[in-house]
Design a protein around this motif. Structure first.
Motif, PDB file in Angstrom:
ATOM      1  N   MET A   1     -56.629  39.080  -8.147  1.00 45.21           N
ATOM      2  CA  MET A   1     -58.023  39.450  -7.976  1.00 45.21           C
ATOM      3  C   MET A   1     -58.837  38.901  -9.127  1.00 45.21           C
ATOM      4  SD  MET A   1     -57.701  43.470  -8.933  1.00 45.21           S
ATOM      5  CE  MET A   1     -56.482  43.932 -10.135  1.00 45.21           C
ATOM      6  N   PRO A   2     -59.180  37.644  -9.119  1.00 44.83           N
ATOM      7  CA  PRO A   2     -59.816  37.023 -10.257  1.00 44.83           C
ATOM      8  C   PRO A   2     -61.047  37.752 -10.756  1.00 44.83           C
ATOM      9  CG  PRO A   2     -59.205  35.394  -8.608  1.00 44.83           C
ATOM     10  CD  PRO A   2     -58.965  36.719  -7.995  1.00 44.83           C
ATOM     11  N   ALA A   3     -61.919  38.175  -9.854  1.00 43.94           N
ATOM     12  CA  ALA A   3     -63.150  38.813 -10.309  1.00 43.94           C
ATOM     13  C   ALA A   3     -62.886  40.195 -10.894  1.00 43.94           C
ATOM     14  CB  ALA A   3     -64.147  38.930  -9.149  1.00 43.94           C
ATOM     15  N   GLY A   4     -61.762  40.815 -10.529  1.00 44.04           N
ATOM     16  CA  GLY A   4     -61.500  42.159 -10.995  1.00 44.04           C
ATOM     17  C   GLY A   4     -60.686  42.251 -12.258  1.00 44.04           C
ATOM     18  N   GLU A   5     -60.141  41.152 -12.731  1.00 46.54           N
ATOM     19  CA  GLU A   5     -59.231  41.212 -13.861  1.00 46.54           C
ATOM     20  C   GLU A   5     -59.819  41.884 -15.094  1.00 46.54           C
ATOM     21  OE1 GLU A   5     -57.224  37.619 -14.750  1.00 46.54           O
ATOM     22  OE2 GLU A   5     -56.594  37.287 -12.697  1.00 46.54           O
ATOM     23  N   PRO A   6     -61.048  41.557 -15.525  1.00 54.30           N
ATOM     24  CA  PRO A   6     -61.556  42.182 -16.740  1.00 54.30           C
ATOM     25  C   PRO A   6     -61.592  43.702 -16.660  1.00 54.30           C
ATOM     26  CG  PRO A   6     -62.900  40.290 -16.137  1.00 54.30           C
ATOM     27  CD  PRO A   6     -61.981  40.572 -14.979  1.00 54.30           C
ATOM     28  N   SER A   7     -61.888  44.270 -15.482  1.00 55.07           N
ATOM     29  CA  SER A   7     -61.973  45.716 -15.360  1.00 55.07           C
ATOM     30  C   SER A   7     -60.597  46.366 -15.371  1.00 55.07           C
ATOM     31  CB  SER A   7     -62.729  46.090 -14.084  1.00 55.07           C
ATOM     32  OG  SER A   7     -64.093  45.719 -14.196  1.00 55.07           O
ATOM     33  N   TRP A   8     -59.637  45.810 -14.621  1.00 54.86           N
ATOM     34  CA  TRP A   8     -58.309  46.416 -14.569  1.00 54.86           C
ATOM     35  C   TRP A   8     -57.559  46.263 -15.888  1.00 54.86           C
ATOM     36  CZ3 TRP A   8     -57.200  49.983 -11.419  1.00 54.86           C
ATOM     37  CH2 TRP A   8     -57.686  50.000 -10.115  1.00 54.86           C
ATOM     38  N   SER A   9     -57.935  45.305 -16.705  1.00 51.18           N
ATOM     39  CA  SER A   9     -57.243  45.151 -17.986  1.00 51.18           C
ATOM     40  C   SER A   9     -58.039  45.780 -19.123  1.00 51.18           C
ATOM     41  CB  SER A   9     -57.006  43.661 -18.274  1.00 51.18           C
ATOM     42  OG  SER A   9     -58.217  42.942 -18.240  1.00 51.18           O
ATOM     43  N   ALA A  10     -59.117  46.512 -18.811  1.00 51.37           N
ATOM     44  CA  ALA A  10     -59.970  47.102 -19.834  1.00 51.37           C
ATOM     45  C   ALA A  10     -59.391  48.423 -20.335  1.00 51.37           C
ATOM     46  CB  ALA A  10     -61.374  47.297 -19.285  1.00 51.37           C
ATOM     47  N   ASP A  11     -60.107  49.025 -21.288  1.00 55.26           N
ATOM     48  CA  ASP A  11     -59.575  50.164 -22.028  1.00 55.26           C
ATOM     49  C   ASP A  11     -59.296  51.393 -21.174  1.00 55.26           C
ATOM     50  OD1 ASP A  11     -59.633  48.660 -24.288  1.00 55.26           O
ATOM     51  OD2 ASP A  11     -61.515  49.489 -25.058  1.00 55.26           O
ATOM     52  N   LEU A  12     -60.160  51.724 -20.231  1.00 58.12           N
ATOM     53  CA  LEU A  12     -59.971  52.959 -19.466  1.00 58.12           C
ATOM     54  C   LEU A  12     -58.654  52.959 -18.702  1.00 58.12           C
ATOM     55  CD1 LEU A  12     -63.527  53.623 -17.978  1.00 58.12           C
ATOM     56  CD2 LEU A  12     -62.372  54.921 -19.773  1.00 58.12           C
ATOM     57  N   TYR A  13     -58.384  51.890 -18.000  1.00 60.78           N
ATOM     58  CA  TYR A  13     -57.145  51.801 -17.226  1.00 60.78           C
ATOM     59  C   TYR A  13     -55.940  51.748 -18.157  1.00 60.78           C
ATOM     60  CZ  TYR A  13     -53.766  49.982 -13.824  1.00 60.78           C
ATOM     61  OH  TYR A  13     -52.660  49.800 -13.024  1.00 60.78           O
ATOM     62  N   ALA A  14     -56.018  50.934 -19.192  1.00 55.31           N
ATOM     63  CA  ALA A  14     -54.910  50.814 -20.135  1.00 55.31           C
ATOM     64  C   ALA A  14     -54.612  52.153 -20.798  1.00 55.31           C
ATOM     65  CB  ALA A  14     -55.224  49.757 -21.191  1.00 55.31           C
ATOM     66  N   ALA A  15     -55.654  52.876 -21.197  1.00 53.59           N
ATOM     67  CA  ALA A  15     -55.456  54.169 -21.860  1.00 53.59           C
ATOM     68  C   ALA A  15     -54.786  55.163 -20.918  1.00 53.59           C
ATOM     69  CB  ALA A  15     -56.795  54.703 -22.352  1.00 53.59           C
ATOM     70  N   ALA A  16     -55.179  55.160 -19.634  1.00 52.81           N
ATOM     71  CA  ALA A  16     -54.578  56.081 -18.682  1.00 52.81           C
ATOM     72  C   ALA A  16     -53.094  55.770 -18.477  1.00 52.81           C
ATOM     73  CB  ALA A  16     -55.323  56.007 -17.355  1.00 52.81           C
ATOM     74  N   LEU A  17     -52.752  54.483 -18.398  1.00 54.60           N
ATOM     75  CA  LEU A  17     -51.340  54.126 -18.225  1.00 54.60           C
ATOM     76  C   LEU A  17     -50.526  54.506 -19.453  1.00 54.60           C
ATOM     77  CD1 LEU A  17     -51.237  50.692 -16.366  1.00 54.60           C
ATOM     78  CD2 LEU A  17     -51.294  53.021 -15.439  1.00 54.60           C
ATOM     79  N   ARG A  18     -51.085  54.287 -20.630  1.00 57.05           N
ATOM     80  CA  ARG A  18     -50.345  54.645 -21.849  1.00 57.05           C
ATOM     81  C   ARG A  18     -50.147  56.154 -21.958  1.00 57.05           C
ATOM     82  NH1 ARG A  18     -54.073  50.633 -24.343  1.00 57.05           N
ATOM     83  NH2 ARG A  18     -52.923  48.650 -24.416  1.00 57.05           N
ATOM     84  N   ALA A  19     -51.158  56.914 -21.528  1.00 55.96           N
ATOM     85  CA  ALA A  19     -51.056  58.371 -21.575  1.00 55.96           C
ATOM     86  C   ALA A  19     -50.206  58.921 -20.441  1.00 55.96           C
ATOM     87  CB  ALA A  19     -52.452  58.984 -21.520  1.00 55.96           C
ATOM     88  N   GLY A  20     -50.132  58.171 -19.347  1.00 59.24           N
ATOM     89  CA  GLY A  20     -49.374  58.621 -18.186  1.00 59.24           C
ATOM     90  C   GLY A  20     -50.145  59.537 -17.264  1.00 59.24           C
ATOM     91  N   HIS A  21     -51.449  59.642 -17.461  1.00 54.81           N
ATOM     92  CA  HIS A  21     -52.247  60.529 -16.611  1.00 54.81           C
ATOM     93  C   HIS A  21     -53.718  60.133 -16.660  1.00 54.81           C
ATOM     94  CE1 HIS A  21     -53.966  62.683 -20.074  1.00 54.81           C
ATOM     95  NE2 HIS A  21     -52.743  62.633 -20.591  1.00 54.81           N
ATOM     96  N   GLY A  22     -54.477  60.647 -15.692  1.00 62.02           N
ATOM     97  CA  GLY A  22     -55.918  60.443 -15.635  1.00 62.02           C
ATOM     98  C   GLY A  22     -56.643  61.547 -16.371  1.00 62.02           C
ATOM     99  N   PRO A  23     -57.860  61.873 -15.904  1.00 53.38           N
ATOM    100  CA  PRO A  23     -58.444  61.422 -14.639  1.00 53.38           C
ATOM    101  C   PRO A  23     -58.935  59.983 -14.687  1.00 53.38           C
ATOM    102  CG  PRO A  23     -60.020  62.779 -15.819  1.00 53.38           C
ATOM    103  CD  PRO A  23     -58.750  62.805 -16.611  1.00 53.38           C
ATOM    104  N   LEU A  24     -58.813  59.303 -13.542  1.00 48.08           N
ATOM    105  CA  LEU A  24     -59.299  57.944 -13.413  1.00 48.08           C
ATOM    106  C   LEU A  24     -59.685  57.728 -11.951  1.00 48.08           C
ATOM    107  CD1 LEU A  24     -59.589  55.600 -15.484  1.00 48.08           C
ATOM    108  CD2 LEU A  24     -57.559  54.596 -14.445  1.00 48.08           C
ATOM    109  N   TYR A  25     -60.755  56.969 -11.751  1.00 53.99           N
ATOM    110  CA  TYR A  25     -61.300  56.799 -10.409  1.00 53.99           C
ATOM    111  C   TYR A  25     -61.769  55.366 -10.213  1.00 53.99           C
ATOM    112  CZ  TYR A  25     -61.849  61.857 -11.077  1.00 53.99           C
ATOM    113  OH  TYR A  25     -61.632  63.183 -11.367  1.00 53.99           O
ATOM    114  N   LEU A  26     -61.994  55.016  -8.939  1.00 57.51           N
ATOM    115  CA  LEU A  26     -62.833  53.880  -8.586  1.00 57.51           C
ATOM    116  C   LEU A  26     -64.174  54.440  -8.135  1.00 57.51           C
ATOM    117  CD1 LEU A  26     -60.480  51.456  -6.607  1.00 57.51           C
ATOM    118  CD2 LEU A  26     -61.143  51.354  -9.014  1.00 57.51           C
TER     119      LEU A  26
END
Length: 247
Positions: A1-26
């Motif tokens: 998803m070329p246009a979406g890469e900057p958002s999925w690799s940004a801090d919010l998503y990365a932080a949620a994966l590192r923590a193992g939990h959300g909340p996180l939304y689209l």
């Protein structure tokens, strides 16, 4: 998803994966929020996931692998598998579980193009790039002739294409990017027009899945799974480039 890469690799998503939990939304254009199941993604593969694993054939490419539970489950069963994801945090977590993974968009060059036995599009990844037809066409080129695609769909006859952004529900959000949501009827209509055939469909644990078969090889072509299964005696964490080797 070329246009979406900057958002999925940004801090919010990365932080949620590192923590193992959300909340996180689209967050959608109308302001509504689609919950992302970070806790489930970061847990071990459950019974529903393991049913998907049982459907898999040959070497498996997990597209948008996230924190790697499916790759880890496949490797634990002695299968060849590779996860690709645009998030460094997702790749790191997958590798930490013992699964090979690359930071890669599905639209970038991928090891083993044209030789994968199965591709996975789970956890909403049918939406990657916001253009399901382009995604299906790309996966047809990644799979071996007659290869299998297992996709997870949303409930109902939904066919949505829109701009979304990753959001923590507390005022923090990333840049907008294109996304899609398809129910099973919409996916089947699109797949038929793109030359795929239905191999199976099922529902379990409130989730819905479709198995699609790409165009078969000619009679003289190499069988797609001839070298795709890894022995359980092999290393649990092979290099990504060695996962598929049809030579």
């Amino acid at each position: 998803m070329p246009a979406g890469e900057p958002s999925w690799s940004a801090d919010l998503y990365a932080a949620a994966l590192r923590a193992g939990h959300g909340p996180l939304y689209l967050r959608r254009a109308d302001g509504s929020l689609l919950p992302l199941e970070v806790e489930r993604w970061c847990a071990e593969a459950d019974a529903v996931d393991l049913e998907v694993v049982r459907w898999c054939e040959g070497a498996v490419l997990d597209v948008g692998c996230g924190p790697g539970r499916l790759v880890a489950a496949l490797i634990a069963e002695g299968r060849r598998a590779l996860g690709i994801d645009v998030s460094d945090a997702a790749v790191a977590r997958t590798v930490g579980l013992g699964g090979p993974a690359l930071r890669r968009s599905v639209f970038d060059p991928v090891p083993g193009e044209g030789r994968w036995g199965t591709a996975l599009l789970l956890d909403g990844n049918l939406g990657i790039g916001g253009d399901p037809r382009a995604l299906l066409d790309r996966l047809a080129r990644l799979l071996a002739p007659g290869g299998l695609l297992i996709a997870e769909t949303v409930p109902g006859d939904i066919d949505e294409r829109e701009l979304v952004r990753v959001d923590d529900g507390r005022g923090g959000g990333g840049a907008p990017f294109p996304w899609a949501r398809l129910g099973t009827p919409a996916l089947l209509r699109l797949a038929r027009s793109a030359g795929w055939r239905l191999d199976g469909q099922w529902a379990a644990g409130g989730r819905r899945f479709v198995a699609l078969r790409s165009r078969a090889a000619s009679r003289t072509a190499e069988q797609p799974n001839s070298t795709a299964v890894i022995s359980s005696q092999r290393a649990r964490n092979p290099s990504p480039e060695s996962v598929v080797d049809a030579r």
